[in-house]
Scaffold this active site. Structure first.
Site, PDB file in Angstrom:
ATOM      1  N   ASP A 126       1.123   4.540   2.076  1.00 15.94           N
ATOM      2  CA  ASP A 126       0.674   5.214   3.292  1.00 15.94           C
ATOM      3  C   ASP A 126       1.105   6.674   3.241  1.00 15.94           C
ATOM      4  O   ASP A 126       2.278   6.974   2.972  1.00 15.94           O
ATOM      5  CB  ASP A 126       1.279   4.542   4.531  1.00 15.94           C
ATOM      6  CG  ASP A 126       0.825   3.096   4.673  1.00 15.94           C
ATOM      7  OD1 ASP A 126      -0.391   2.887   4.763  1.00 15.94           O
ATOM      8  OD2 ASP A 126       1.685   2.197   4.678  1.00 15.94           O
ATOM      9  N   ASP A 129       0.838  -1.184   0.000  1.00 14.75           N
ATOM     10  CA  ASP A 129       0.000   0.000   0.000  1.00 14.75           C
ATOM     11  C   ASP A 129       0.884   1.249   0.000  1.00 14.75           C
ATOM     12  O   ASP A 129       2.067   1.190   0.341  1.00 14.75           O
ATOM     13  CB  ASP A 129      -0.885   0.039   1.250  1.00 14.75           C
ATOM     14  CG  ASP A 129      -1.904  -1.090   1.294  1.00 14.75           C
ATOM     15  OD1 ASP A 129      -2.129  -1.737   0.249  1.00 14.75           O
ATOM     16  OD2 ASP A 129      -2.478  -1.318   2.376  1.00 14.75           O
TER      17      ASP A 129
END
Length: 211
Positions: free
Chosen positions: A141, A139
């Site tokens: 962030d 991901d």
């Protein structure tokens, strides 16, 4: 920057070994990370009784995470997410990993909103340290420093950004009093889980409710 101004997500480099909260020995992977001079991330927790900083140490595997404390006077350098945001523009558009391509794409749009921001998590750690912790499915962030509630237009622009990405984006809002996930707030703006140094709290207004 003085150590009194450290904020969650800042990365610390230290001249001494960290210690675990219970005084246990560091595992081998943590010792290896320290030998590589890997940065530690400031976590949301009270300082130790001796003024030491609550931080998190990470290895190269996903399960290698450890809460530690580091003596304040051992900190030799601090890298903030805001410092790392500038590196987004130098990333190639065809970077080999989706999180890096997404960061490069989003940077101008987030900058245009006018808030201080930067990458955290694996992307921030990699940009700061050069250590190969990113994967194709990582991901992205991000933290946005937002001391006041956004306007409706700003909120809608942020929401649209999350729908235009090549990987999942976890965007955290830092109000200065705590942090919360933008997606959760958009889904339920009157019941927000605000993470503070003294634990999470459910609040109706993350900017004005007591934290």
């Amino acid at each position: 920057m003085t150590h009194g101004m450290l904020r969650a997500h800042d990365l610390l480099y230290a001249s001494a070994m960290p210690r675990t909260p219970d005084g246990a020995l560091l595992p081998d992977w943590a010792l290896a990370a320290c030998r590589l001079n890997a940065p530690m991330v400031v976590r949301r927790a009270p300082r130790g009784a001796d003024g030491s900083i609550a931080a998190g140490l990470r290895g190269q595997a996903r399960h290698e995470r450890l809460a530690v404390f580091i003596a304040s006077d051992a900190i030799v350098r601090v890298t903030t997410p805001e410092m790392l945001a500038a590196k987004a523009y130098a990333l190639p558009q065809d970077a080999p990993l989706a999180a890096l391509r997404t960061l490069h794409m989003l940077a101008p749009a987030i900058d245009a909103l006018g808030w201080a921001w930067g990458p955290t998590g694996s992307v921030g750690f990699m940009l700061a340290s050069g250590l190969p912790v990113l994967r194709e499915d990582s991901d992205l962030d991000l933290v946005v420093r937002m001391p006041r509630a956004p306007s409706i237009a700003q909120r809608e622009r942020l929401a649209r950004l999350l729908d235009q990405t090549g990987c999942r984006v976890d965007l955290q809002i830092d109000t200065g009093r705590g942090g919360f996930a933008l997606r959760d707030w958009l889904a339920c703006p009157r019941k927000t889980l605000l993470k503070t140094d003294f634990g999470p709290r459910l609040v109706a207004d993350p900017w004005n409710d007591p934290a």
